[in-house]
Structure formats: structure tokens, C-alpha cells
Write an enzyme that holds these catalytic residues in place. Structure first.
Site, PDB file in Angstrom:
ATOM      1  N   TRP A  61      59.214  17.766  32.929  1.00 42.16           N
ATOM      2  CA  TRP A  61      57.970  18.397  33.377  1.00 42.16           C
ATOM      3  C   TRP A  61      58.204  19.121  34.683  1.00 42.16           C
ATOM      4  O   TRP A  61      59.232  18.952  35.335  1.00 42.16           O
ATOM      5  CB  TRP A  61      56.809  17.404  33.442  1.00 42.16           C
ATOM      6  CG  TRP A  61      56.979  16.186  34.338  1.00 42.16           C
ATOM      7  CD1 TRP A  61      58.144  15.648  34.820  1.00 42.16           C
ATOM      8  CD2 TRP A  61      55.930  15.358  34.823  1.00 42.16           C
ATOM      9  NE1 TRP A  61      57.909  14.544  35.578  1.00 42.16           N
ATOM     10  CE2 TRP A  61      56.543  14.320  35.605  1.00 42.16           C
ATOM     11  CE3 TRP A  61      54.563  15.368  34.687  1.00 42.16           C
ATOM     12  CZ2 TRP A  61      55.812  13.330  36.237  1.00 42.16           C
ATOM     13  CZ3 TRP A  61      53.830  14.361  35.324  1.00 42.16           C
ATOM     14  CH2 TRP A  61      54.440  13.362  36.088  1.00 42.16           C
ATOM     15  N   ASN A  62      57.215  19.990  35.025  1.00 37.56           N
ATOM     16  CA  ASN A  62      57.331  20.860  36.191  1.00 37.56           C
ATOM     17  C   ASN A  62      56.026  20.911  36.962  1.00 37.56           C
ATOM     18  O   ASN A  62      54.946  20.696  36.396  1.00 37.56           O
ATOM     19  CB  ASN A  62      57.652  22.300  35.757  1.00 37.56           C
ATOM     20  CG  ASN A  62      58.912  22.416  34.944  1.00 37.56           C
ATOM     21  OD1 ASN A  62      60.012  22.310  35.452  1.00 37.56           O
ATOM     22  ND2 ASN A  62      58.749  22.647  33.638  1.00 37.56           N
ATOM     23  N   HIS A  69      45.560  35.343  40.013  1.00 40.10           N
ATOM     24  CA  HIS A  69      45.578  36.674  39.406  1.00 40.10           C
ATOM     25  C   HIS A  69      47.022  37.122  39.153  1.00 40.10           C
ATOM     26  O   HIS A  69      47.456  38.189  39.579  1.00 40.10           O
ATOM     27  CB  HIS A  69      44.821  37.659  40.298  1.00 40.10           C
ATOM     28  CG  HIS A  69      43.390  37.279  40.481  1.00 40.10           C
ATOM     29  ND1 HIS A  69      42.375  37.762  39.682  1.00 40.10           N
ATOM     30  CD2 HIS A  69      42.799  36.412  41.340  1.00 40.10           C
ATOM     31  CE1 HIS A  69      41.226  37.217  40.048  1.00 40.10           C
ATOM     32  NE2 HIS A  69      41.467  36.391  41.058  1.00 40.10           N
ATOM     33  N   HIS A  73      45.464  37.727  33.093  1.00 35.40           N
ATOM     34  CA  HIS A  73      44.507  36.866  33.782  1.00 35.40           C
ATOM     35  C   HIS A  73      43.076  37.374  33.662  1.00 35.40           C
ATOM     36  O   HIS A  73      42.829  38.507  33.263  1.00 35.40           O
ATOM     37  CB  HIS A  73      44.883  36.679  35.253  1.00 35.40           C
ATOM     38  CG  HIS A  73      44.857  37.928  36.076  1.00 35.40           C
ATOM     39  ND1 HIS A  73      45.944  38.752  36.221  1.00 35.40           N
ATOM     40  CD2 HIS A  73      43.869  38.497  36.813  1.00 35.40           C
ATOM     41  CE1 HIS A  73      45.631  39.772  37.002  1.00 35.40           C
ATOM     42  NE2 HIS A  73      44.362  39.638  37.376  1.00 35.40           N
ATOM     43  N   ASP A  75      39.348  37.902  35.493  1.00 33.15           N
ATOM     44  CA  ASP A  75      38.621  38.110  36.748  1.00 33.15           C
ATOM     45  C   ASP A  75      37.190  37.621  36.578  1.00 33.15           C
ATOM     46  O   ASP A  75      36.446  38.131  35.731  1.00 33.15           O
ATOM     47  CB  ASP A  75      38.566  39.596  37.120  1.00 33.15           C
ATOM     48  CG  ASP A  75      39.893  40.162  37.572  1.00 33.15           C
ATOM     49  OD1 ASP A  75      40.835  39.378  37.787  1.00 33.15           O
ATOM     50  OD2 ASP A  75      39.995  41.400  37.703  1.00 33.15           O
ATOM     51  N   HIS A  79      35.213  36.992  42.217  1.00 37.48           N
ATOM     52  CA  HIS A  79      36.461  37.580  42.722  1.00 37.48           C
ATOM     53  C   HIS A  79      36.193  38.705  43.718  1.00 37.48           C
ATOM     54  O   HIS A  79      37.018  38.973  44.595  1.00 37.48           O
ATOM     55  CB  HIS A  79      37.284  38.096  41.531  1.00 37.48           C
ATOM     56  CG  HIS A  79      38.541  38.825  41.881  1.00 37.48           C
ATOM     57  ND1 HIS A  79      39.429  38.383  42.836  1.00 37.48           N
ATOM     58  CD2 HIS A  79      39.070  39.976  41.379  1.00 37.48           C
ATOM     59  CE1 HIS A  79      40.451  39.219  42.909  1.00 37.48           C
ATOM     60  NE2 HIS A  79      40.254  40.194  42.057  1.00 37.48           N
ATOM     61  N   HIS A 207      36.185  46.671  39.782  1.00 41.86           N
ATOM     62  CA  HIS A 207      35.930  45.407  40.466  1.00 41.86           C
ATOM     63  C   HIS A 207      34.537  45.410  41.099  1.00 41.86           C
ATOM     64  O   HIS A 207      33.757  44.472  40.922  1.00 41.86           O
ATOM     65  CB  HIS A 207      36.983  45.168  41.546  1.00 41.86           C
ATOM     66  CG  HIS A 207      38.320  44.743  41.030  1.00 41.86           C
ATOM     67  ND1 HIS A 207      39.237  45.630  40.525  1.00 41.86           N
ATOM     68  CD2 HIS A 207      38.890  43.519  40.947  1.00 41.86           C
ATOM     69  CE1 HIS A 207      40.321  44.970  40.149  1.00 41.86           C
ATOM     70  NE2 HIS A 207      40.141  43.689  40.388  1.00 41.86           N
TER      71      HIS A 207
END
Length: 258
Positions: A61-62, A69, A73, A75, A79, A207
Site C-alpha cells: 500500500w501507499n 485539481h 478532476h 471543479d 473552487h 470558472h
């Protein structure tokens, strides 16, 4: 259960195909770069915890390190300053994570002009051929830009005058935000706005206007060339990060085969 049973039969038989629109999330995935003095996101990286060794003999595992973002992804309205009182990514209604999508192909125009901007007239032309944009759905802008996603410099396509990537004009963004019945837009580029959007009025209109209207954005999509103009069901399920402005997202498309 009849409807769900039919859906499962269609998926199993291949009458409905599942197309992955998500960029693989690796340390090489391109990320947005803002000029000084603005702060930048980190990219994506893995930090190994254990891998079948003394740290954990039977498991691998990590830890992951990434910005909200990064890669493909989502928004959320919060944001942007215009949507600061809107939904965070954890508050997006689950019902809005599945919906219809229209695919508008601008790849020929972008091949001739990387600064191409989608205008409302392009949408009207699309609607004349395919019908109205889907209520409560998405507009996906196909540009062919995903072909550049293996190289940060080609993907951002920047010079001394700024980044040169396609996007949506301010007038069109305002129409999408204020007059369309869409819940969001999806693009193949690093962000929902064009590369030269800092120079627009308003700056970063997708945006500013769409997130300010409570709508959503999807970025760094891939494989839009595999989708028809209509008849697409989009599944976009971001991580429910409380107070998050966005999230890396697995985006899938369902399409019916002839």
C-alpha cells in the site's frame, strides 16, 4: 428491478459500452502552472508504505500526495470566489453525478488554431443538427487536446504571451451559466478555461460564471473521440472531500451499441 436488470443485461451483453474518459493518474500527468506570485498545486506521487517486506509482509500500500485539481478532476462551485458560498465537492448531490451528455466536436478548428474559442453560435449549429442540450446534463467539448497529455510542455502550450489552449468565449460561458439547462461542462485541457483566459473579461469566465452559477467543471478528459454527439450517459464521481474545492475523478461514459 426490471429497469436495473435490463441495464445489467445490456452491460453484460455489450449492448452498452463503458468508455473511460479518465487520464491515468501518474507522476507524469500534466498540472496547471500559475505565474508568480501565485501558489501552485503539487502533482501526483506515491509514497510506498510497505510492499511484501519487513514493513508489511503480506500487503502492499501507499500514501498518495496530490492536489485536488490534478489529472482528470471535478471543479466544485466553492473552487472560485464567485461560488465561495456554494457547494463543496462533498456536498454535490449524488443524483447529479450521473446524467446525459452532449459532445461537441471542435477538433478540426483547434487543429488550425490552438486558441480556438467556442461561441454560442457553434452550440446553436450543434443543436440544429442534434436537438437541444440535455437538461440537467453536461456539455463535453472535444478538441483533440488529449493527444498532448503525455507531455507537460505540449499540453500547456505556453510561450511569452501565455498558454495557448482552446476553450470557451466569455459570451458563451455566460450563456452556458445563465441560460442553458446544463449542470456543467467538460474539457480535455488542463482547466475549463482557455489558455488566454486571464486576459478575458471577466478573467477565467468559465470558472467565474459557471461556478458562480452553481454549476460544475470536468477537466483533462480523454477519449471523447469515442463518443457520439448524443446518447451518452456520463458518470462523474469525485471523492467526497469535506470542504474540498474539487477532486481527482474517475469519469465514465455509457453508450449504446448498434
Amino acid at each position: 428491478m426490471a429497469v436495473l436488470d435490463e441495464l445489467l443485461r445490456a452491460l453484460t451483453s455489450g449492448r452498452i459500452s463503458v468508455i473511460d474518459l479518465t487520464a491515468p493518474l501518474t507522476s507524469d500527468v500534466p498540472v496547471l502552472r500559475l505565474p508568480e506570485p501565485f501558489a501552485n498545486t503539487i502533482g501526483f506521487s506515491l509514497e510506498e508504505i510497505s510492499r511484501f517486506d519487513d514493513r508489511g509482509p503480506a500487503w502492499y500500500w501507499n500514501n498518495i500526495h496530490t492536489g485536488e485539481h490534478t489529472g482528470t478532476h471535478f471543479d466544485a462551485p466553492v473552487h472560485w470566489i464567485t461560488g465561495r458560498d456554494g457547494l463543496d465537492v462533498a456536498s454535490v448531490p449524488p443524483r447529479q453525478m450521473i446524467g446525459p451528455a452532449a459532445v461537441l466536436d471542435c477538433s478540426a478548428q483547434v487543429a488550425d488554431d490552438p486558441d480556438f474559442l467556442l461561441e454560442t453560435e457553434h452550440i446553436r449549429e450543434w443543436e440544429s443538427a442534434h436537438g437541444p442540450l440535455p437538461e440537467g446534463g453536461w456539455l463535453l467539448m472535444r478538441t483533440g487536446w488529449d493527444a498532448r497529455s503525455g507531455d507537460q510542455a505540449e499540453f500547456l502550450n505556453a510561450d511569452d504571451s501565455g498558454s495557448h489552449t482552446p476553450g470557451i468565449s466569455p459570451d458563451c460561458a455566460r450563456w452556458l451559466a445563465e441560460e442553458s439547462a446544463l449542470i456543467g461542462i467538460g474539457v480535455e485541457t488542463v482547466g475549463t478555461d482557455a489558455g488566454l483566459a486571464p486576459t478575458f473579461e471577466p478573467a477565467f469566465p468559465c470558472h467565474s460564471l459557471l461556478l458562480g452559477a452553481g454549476k460544475y467543471g470536468l477537466t483533462q478528459l480523454q477519449n471523447l473521440a469515442l463518443l457520439p454527439p448524443t446518447g451518452v450517459v456520463l458518470i462523474a464521481a469525485p471523492l467526497p472531500i469535506v470542504n474540498g474545492s474539487g477532486s481527482p475523478t474517475r469519469v465514465l461514459a455509457l453508450i449504446e451499441q448498434d
